[in-house]
Design a protein around this motif. Sequence first.
Motif, PDB file in Angstrom:
ATOM      1  N   ASN A  42     -81.693 -11.983  16.110  1.00  0.00           N
ATOM      2  CA  ASN A  42     -82.139 -10.934  15.207  1.00  0.00           C
ATOM      3  C   ASN A  42     -80.941 -10.288  14.527  1.00  0.00           C
ATOM      4  O   ASN A  42     -80.063  -9.741  15.206  1.00  0.00           O
ATOM      5  CB  ASN A  42     -82.916  -9.859  15.986  1.00  0.00           C
TER       6      ASN A  42
ATOM      7  N   PRO B  43     -81.763  -1.153  13.080  1.00  0.00           N
ATOM      8  CA  PRO B  43     -81.499  -0.110  14.068  1.00  0.00           C
ATOM      9  C   PRO B  43     -81.786   1.285  13.530  1.00  0.00           C
ATOM     10  O   PRO B  43     -81.771   1.515  12.335  1.00  0.00           O
ATOM     11  CB  PRO B  43     -79.998  -0.271  14.337  1.00  0.00           C
TER      12      PRO B  43
ATOM     13  N   SER C 198     -79.105   0.010  19.395  1.00  0.00           N
ATOM     14  CA  SER C 198     -79.811  -1.263  19.507  1.00  0.00           C
ATOM     15  C   SER C 198     -81.318  -1.044  19.433  1.00  0.00           C
ATOM     16  O   SER C 198     -81.870  -0.245  20.190  1.00  0.00           O
ATOM     17  CB  SER C 198     -79.462  -1.943  20.836  1.00  0.00           C
TER      18      SER C 198
ATOM     19  N   ILE D 258     -79.070  -7.412  12.879  1.00  0.00           N
ATOM     20  CA  ILE D 258     -79.162  -5.960  12.942  1.00  0.00           C
ATOM     21  C   ILE D 258     -78.472  -5.425  11.691  1.00  0.00           C
ATOM     22  O   ILE D 258     -77.275  -5.615  11.500  1.00  0.00           O
ATOM     23  CB  ILE D 258     -78.507  -5.394  14.221  1.00  0.00           C
TER      24      ILE D 258
END
Length: 161
Positions: free
Chosen positions: A128, A57, A88, A130
């Motif tokens: 995914n 991010p 995000s 982050i």
Amino acid sequence: MDIKEIQSLIKFVAKSGASEVKLETDDIKITIRTGSTGGHETTYVQQVPMAPAQMAPAAVPVATDDASSASPAQDGSVDDSKFIIIKSPIIGTFYRKPSPDKPSFVEVGSTIAKGDVLCVIEAMKLFNDIESEVSGKIVKILVDDSSPVEFDQPLFLVDPS
């Protein structure tokens, strides 16, 4: 076409006011539709399998005049200008845990380091991780578990000090 190009295309279409845009290349077909209510729906149809990408991010300082995206801590006496918002990098479903029977990656008050996994976002059946681009302490989690998130939506409020 990589994820950054797709994200740029989504932003451009949202700002342009177009009701629908279709883009087809050899390996991907994208249709972006915007509704008259101001919200937008994005549909991706993948024709050739793509490798999962690890997304990190963007860390951006909090704007003090944008009260809707970053609310202060519950006591109301916290100065937002010293916090960083972790947003995000993709559209998908936000999960605080790696699986339902595991503990959350982070909680309010958790100390994080650069590279720590903060959450998982599921996009197109791919999970995914982050990761944090900053070190600090989680002040607030801005999204509920299992909630849909948009690109660039604030997820965490971090105190870098």
